[in-house]
Design a protein around this motif. Structure first.
Motif, PDB file in Angstrom:
ATOM      1  N   GLY A   1      33.120  31.633  33.495  1.00  0.00           N
ATOM      2  CA  GLY A   1      32.497  32.849  33.993  1.00  0.00           C
ATOM      3  C   GLY A   1      33.468  34.005  33.889  1.00  0.00           C
ATOM      4  N   TYR A   2      33.235  35.036  34.689  1.00  0.00           N
ATOM      5  CA  TYR A   2      34.011  36.269  34.586  1.00  0.00           C
ATOM      6  C   TYR A   2      34.536  36.689  35.960  1.00  0.00           C
ATOM      7  CZ  TYR A   2      31.841  36.432  30.004  1.00  0.00           C
ATOM      8  OH  TYR A   2      31.429  36.117  28.727  1.00  0.00           O
ATOM      9  N   VAL A   3      35.684  37.344  35.935  1.00  0.00           N
ATOM     10  CA  VAL A   3      36.282  37.902  37.145  1.00  0.00           C
ATOM     11  C   VAL A   3      36.248  39.414  37.029  1.00  0.00           C
ATOM     12  CG1 VAL A   3      38.352  38.054  38.557  1.00  0.00           C
ATOM     13  CG2 VAL A   3      37.771  35.894  37.435  1.00  0.00           C
TER      14      VAL A   3
ATOM     15  N   SER B   1      42.089  57.944  38.732  1.00  0.00           N
ATOM     16  CA  SER B   1      40.932  57.307  38.095  1.00  0.00           C
ATOM     17  C   SER B   1      40.734  55.894  38.633  1.00  0.00           C
ATOM     18  CB  SER B   1      41.134  57.247  36.579  1.00  0.00           C
ATOM     19  OG  SER B   1      42.255  56.435  36.257  1.00  0.00           O
ATOM     20  N   THR B   2      39.536  55.365  38.365  1.00  0.00           N
ATOM     21  CA  THR B   2      39.195  53.995  38.739  1.00  0.00           C
ATOM     22  C   THR B   2      38.648  53.279  37.512  1.00  0.00           C
ATOM     23  OG1 THR B   2      38.633  54.726  40.982  1.00  0.00           O
ATOM     24  CG2 THR B   2      37.841  52.555  40.296  1.00  0.00           C
ATOM     25  N   THR B   3      39.110  52.059  37.275  1.00  0.00           N
ATOM     26  CA  THR B   3      38.699  51.291  36.101  1.00  0.00           C
ATOM     27  C   THR B   3      38.210  49.917  36.522  1.00  0.00           C
ATOM     28  OG1 THR B   3      40.408  52.405  34.791  1.00  0.00           O
ATOM     29  CG2 THR B   3      39.413  50.429  33.842  1.00  0.00           C
ATOM     30  N   LEU B   4      37.061  49.502  35.984  1.00  0.00           N
ATOM     31  CA  LEU B   4      36.552  48.149  36.199  1.00  0.00           C
ATOM     32  C   LEU B   4      37.149  47.238  35.132  1.00  0.00           C
ATOM     33  CD1 LEU B   4      34.644  46.048  37.501  1.00  0.00           C
ATOM     34  CD2 LEU B   4      32.869  46.832  35.895  1.00  0.00           C
ATOM     35  N   HIS B   5      37.873  46.206  35.570  1.00  0.00           N
ATOM     36  CA  HIS B   5      38.469  45.239  34.659  1.00  0.00           C
ATOM     37  C   HIS B   5      37.649  43.947  34.691  1.00  0.00           C
ATOM     38  CE1 HIS B   5      42.420  47.329  33.952  1.00  0.00           C
ATOM     39  NE2 HIS B   5      41.975  47.982  35.015  1.00  0.00           N
ATOM     40  N   ILE B   6      37.360  43.408  33.516  1.00  0.00           N
ATOM     41  CA  ILE B   6      36.573  42.176  33.400  1.00  0.00           C
ATOM     42  C   ILE B   6      37.407  41.134  32.657  1.00  0.00           C
ATOM     43  CG2 ILE B   6      34.433  41.127  32.574  1.00  0.00           C
ATOM     44  CD1 ILE B   6      33.172  43.931  32.664  1.00  0.00           C
ATOM     45  N   PHE B   7      37.633  39.985  33.302  1.00  0.00           N
ATOM     46  CA  PHE B   7      38.419  38.899  32.742  1.00  0.00           C
ATOM     47  C   PHE B   7      37.517  37.704  32.447  1.00  0.00           C
ATOM     48  CE2 PHE B   7      41.086  41.415  35.447  1.00  0.00           C
ATOM     49  CZ  PHE B   7      42.386  41.333  34.974  1.00  0.00           C
ATOM     50  N   GLU B   8      37.842  36.946  31.409  1.00  0.00           N
ATOM     51  CA  GLU B   8      37.263  35.623  31.254  1.00  0.00           C
ATOM     52  C   GLU B   8      38.051  34.694  32.181  1.00  0.00           C
ATOM     53  OE1 GLU B   8      35.395  34.911  26.945  1.00  0.00           O
ATOM     54  OE2 GLU B   8      37.574  35.143  26.918  1.00  0.00           O
TER      55      GLU B   8
ATOM     56  N   GLY C   1      44.530  38.427  30.332  1.00  0.00           N
ATOM     57  CA  GLY C   1      44.191  39.797  30.717  1.00  0.00           C
ATOM     58  C   GLY C   1      42.731  40.129  30.493  1.00  0.00           C
ATOM     59  N   PRO C   2      42.335  41.349  30.833  1.00  0.00           N
ATOM     60  CA  PRO C   2      40.926  41.723  30.753  1.00  0.00           C
ATOM     61  C   PRO C   2      40.401  41.763  29.318  1.00  0.00           C
ATOM     62  CG  PRO C   2      42.287  43.628  31.285  1.00  0.00           C
ATOM     63  CD  PRO C   2      43.176  42.434  31.364  1.00  0.00           C
ATOM     64  N   VAL C   3      39.157  41.324  29.154  1.00  0.00           N
ATOM     65  CA  VAL C   3      38.484  41.410  27.854  1.00  0.00           C
ATOM     66  C   VAL C   3      37.721  42.725  27.729  1.00  0.00           C
ATOM     67  CG1 VAL C   3      38.313  38.914  27.581  1.00  0.00           C
ATOM     68  CG2 VAL C   3      36.475  40.158  28.761  1.00  0.00           C
TER      69      VAL C   3
END
Length: 387
Positions: free
Chosen positions: A338-340, A351-358, A365-367
């Protein structure tokens, strides 16, 4: 402290010491108090809720303090998929205790219990609005770390169990990882444990002086550490238990999340924020994946990982990471398939960034990184709703 959850086709906002509120899922407008057809009428709820995926139940908890009798009254409510109240269990704990998070197993509500003493002389100040709730009690630092095992079955004659640390070690728990019962009846739990904690100036904010100093606040409270606790019933004394605990590592970790269908069942992987700093630990500046079987921890970003291993010092950066949320894949074949998701709040960049990891390749690191625009306030206790 605020959390959101969907249940019975409703979007619900939950917070501590107040009722639940229903939100419009499109506009997020508050629609009013949600008490599930009177099942929670008049209750002051806890922000954290649990889902029993096997029985398909939402499990909730309310909390009330009986100051005159130095006691804490806990009520647990379970609702089916349609929002119908299925069961209600009440337990009174004396001496009084304080807690924030809690868990479920097949047969128990699991409550980390920090013993407190009420100072009745501070009550007038609280009632007049000059004081805050945490002014009227202190944590008993001489009391050992303890946990309550409260039977979920309202028809059961089994007594609630208070289990204390076998070596008398003190500890305060706010957030919990997964818990489960072994075949021999042992309850295994993964709490984030402060070696000491006293309320006041939470997260570094002094309400009276209107000052903010998170670093020194973190230094004073030491920081929560992930431990494994094994809870066994005391064969010599009814309603008593024994806790044996060990640290899995020394990295300050909190805000744990894990597979949403593993509440009450064995669970291997856990995701948290971490505080990796030369001084203090707060605000949280990294996130991690924990393997609860091996004790291995993977930390992101790389600067934090090398600081944890001692390879290279790190000043901690100006970024703050939010509670990571694990979202399982639709056709998952393993627990970490799944994803984190976590938002990173960068004060320097504004700024704010959404990070998505496998999740199964977290250390890479984030994909994906999605710019969310301006700097947001730090957020915790989120949920994922598929479209």
């Amino acid at each position: 402290n605020l959390a959101v959850r969907t249940w019975a086709n409703k979007l619900i906002a939950t917070a501590d010491n107040c009722p639940f509120f229903r939100l419009d899922p499109e506009t997020l407008q508050t629609l009013g108090v949600e008490d599930f057809d009177g099942g929670l009428s008049g209750e002051k709820m806890m922000a954290h809720t649990r889902v029993d995926s096997k029985r398909e139940r939402l499990v909730t908890c309310s909390l009330k303090y009986d100051i005159n009798n130095q006691a804490t009254i806990l009520r647990f409510f379970e609702f089916d998929k349609q929002g119908k109240l299925i069961s209600k269990v009440e337990h009174t704990q004396s001496p009084a205790c304080v807690f924030h998070d809690w868990m479920i197993t097949e047969n128990y509500y699991i409550v980390p219990s920090a013993r407190i003493d009420f100072d009745l002389e501070q009550l007038p100040s609280l009632i007049s609005g000059k004081g805050i709730a945490t002014d009227i009690f202190t944590v008993d630092e001489k009391a050992p770390a303890s946990v309550l095992l409260i039977p979920r079955d309202p028809s059961s004659e089994e007594q609630a169990v208070e289990a204390c640390m076998d070596d008398g070690r003190h500890g305060v728990v706010f957030h919990m990882g997964p818990c489960h019962e072994e075949k021999d009846g042992t309850v295994v739990m993964y709490p984030m444990v402060f070696q000491r904690y006293q309320f006041g100036d939470e997260m570094g904010f002094n309400n009276e002086a209107q000052l903010f100093d998170p670093i020194q606040w973190g230094v004073g409270n030491g920081g929560p550490i992930l431990e494994e606790w094994n809870v066994r019933l005391d064969p010599l004394e009814a309603a008593k238990g024994i806790v044996s605990g060990k640290r899995l590592h020394n990295v300050v970790s909190d805000m744990p999340t894990f597979h949403p269908n593993r509440e009450g069942f064995p669970c291997r992987f856990l995701f948290t924020v971490c505080g990796v700093r030369e001084d203090g630990w707060f605000p949280f500046n990294s996130i991690a994946k924990h393997d609860l079987q091996s004790g291995k921890i993977q930390v992101w970003p790389p600067e934090a990982a090398t600081a944890v291993t001692g390879e290279q010092a790190w000043d901690g950066s100006s970024s703050v990471w939010s509670e990571p949320l694990f979202v399982p894949s639709a056709n998952a074949t393993s627990e970490d398939d799944g994803y984190v998701l976590s938002t990173c709040h960068d004060a320097d960049k504004g700024s704010t960034t959404l990070h998505i990891f496998e999740a199964h390749r977290f250390e890479l690191g984030p994909v994906a990184e999605i710019n969310l625009g301006e700097l947001w306030g730090w957020n915790v206790h989120s949920s994922f709703v598929p479209t």
